[in-house]
Design an enzyme around this catalytic site. Structure first.
Site, PDB file in Angstrom:
ATOM      1  N   ARG A 150       0.883  -1.294  -0.095  1.00 57.16           N
ATOM      2  CA  ARG A 150      -0.051   0.035   0.190  1.00 57.16           C
ATOM      3  C   ARG A 150       0.912   1.169  -0.123  1.00 57.16           C
ATOM      4  O   ARG A 150       0.393   2.311  -0.344  1.00 57.16           O
ATOM      5  CB  ARG A 150      -0.987  -0.143   1.002  1.00 57.16           C
ATOM      6  CG  ARG A 150      -2.350  -1.178   0.640  1.00 57.16           C
ATOM      7  CD  ARG A 150      -3.254  -1.181   2.101  1.00 57.16           C
ATOM      8  NE  ARG A 150      -2.560  -1.608   3.365  1.00 57.16           N
ATOM      9  CZ  ARG A 150      -2.540  -3.067   3.454  1.00 57.16           C
ATOM     10  NH1 ARG A 150      -3.295  -4.006   2.606  1.00 57.16           N
ATOM     11  NH2 ARG A 150      -2.003  -3.458   4.458  1.00 57.16           N
ATOM     12  N   GLU A 184       5.802 -11.367  13.721  1.00 55.67           N
ATOM     13  CA  GLU A 184       5.428 -12.132  15.193  1.00 55.67           C
ATOM     14  C   GLU A 184       5.695 -13.555  14.970  1.00 55.67           C
ATOM     15  O   GLU A 184       6.120 -14.228  16.119  1.00 55.67           O
ATOM     16  CB  GLU A 184       3.978 -11.841  15.162  1.00 55.67           C
ATOM     17  CG  GLU A 184       3.377 -12.473  16.490  1.00 55.67           C
ATOM     18  CD  GLU A 184       1.836 -12.333  16.521  1.00 55.67           C
ATOM     19  OE1 GLU A 184       1.198 -12.707  17.704  1.00 55.67           O
ATOM     20  OE2 GLU A 184       1.406 -11.830  15.602  1.00 55.67           O
TER      21      GLU A 184
END
Length: 262
Positions: free
Chosen positions: A149, A186
């Protein structure tokens, strides 16, 4: 062929009787080959920010009037109102145009969806304008956009401030020679890549993405640029998730955001 000069006056206007000398001059002009181009306009010519109204008069040449568009007047009103109360109304419009999708892409995630912002032409323009206003006088020569994006906001900002756009991509997306930087997620790791030769030592760069969460991708982009001698002036995002403390991960690198997610 003989020209009759007695019918020059329109039927709906007062009759005009020319002198003999004037009539002879008119006759000569009528007999001469015409080099003029006739322009007619049945409706106003439309441009993005200005309107030209063309019309003819029975006794006057082609006239042109100029008027400001409604959109331009509204933008001026927004700026005036923002300056009165110390807040930029464009920020509120941008925030209201961003949709939040619960539990996407997995349970517990409140996804900040900027596709609705892109559908709102006013809010989208406000977003680009705010970044351009901040960076247009910063001598920035590179706008580095992070996949994916960052590719939406980066190019129009780069064009507006006179900088080149450099895509920062995930592995195996760029053809040709690349340099890469690994960063942690993560669960596991990923890489950020940039074309060799896309930037030069001594250039000044802006790194842009739609959102900062943990800050991992921004940090990887900064390291890539600094490895080849580029000065990263600032990182910029539309949205920040403050609870994930990505700003702290950037260390002393400045970060500019438009909207803090609730």
């Amino acid at each position: 062929m003989t020209q009759n000069t007695s019918v020059l006056s329109p039927s709906n206007s007062p009759s005009i009787t020319p002198t003999a000398a004037a009539a002879a001059a008119i006759t000569r002009r009528l007999r001469a080959p015409s080099t003029l181009t006739t322009v007619s306009a049945s409706r106003p010519l439309q441009f993005s920010w200005i309107r030209f109204h063309l019309y003819r008069s029975s006794v006057s040449p082609l006239l042109c009037t100029v008027s400001h568009s409604v959109e331009e007047e509204e933008e001026e009103e927004d700026r005036e109102m923002a300056s009165e109360d110390g807040q930029d109304l464009r920020i509120a419009r941008i925030a209201s145009a961003i949709r939040v999708i619960p539990n996407f892409p997995k349970p517990g995630i409140m996804f900040q969806d900027i596709t609705t912002l892109l559908l709102d032409t006013k809010a989208f323009k406000d977003t680009i304008d705010l970044f351009v206003e901040r960076y247009k006088d910063k001598a920035i020569s590179v706008v580095a956009g992070i996949e994916a994006r960052g590719f939406i906001f980066g190019p129009p900002i780069a064009l507006a401030i006179g900088a080149k756009f450099v895509p920062m991509r995930k592995p195996n997306k760029l053809p040709g020679a690349v340099i890469s930087e690994e960063y942690s997620l993560e669960y596991g790791t990923d890489k950020m890549e940039m074309h060799v030769g896309a930037v030069e030592a001594g250039e000044r760069a802006l790194v842009i993405d739609d959102l900062i969460a943990t800050g991992g991708t921004l940090c990887a982009a900064i390291r890539l640029l600094e490895r080849v001698g580029v000065e990263v002036v600032e990182c910029a995002c539309v949205i920040e998730l403050p609870e994930l403390k990505g700003r702290e991960r950037l260390g002393n690198k400045p970060l500019f955001v438009l909207v803090n997610a609730a």
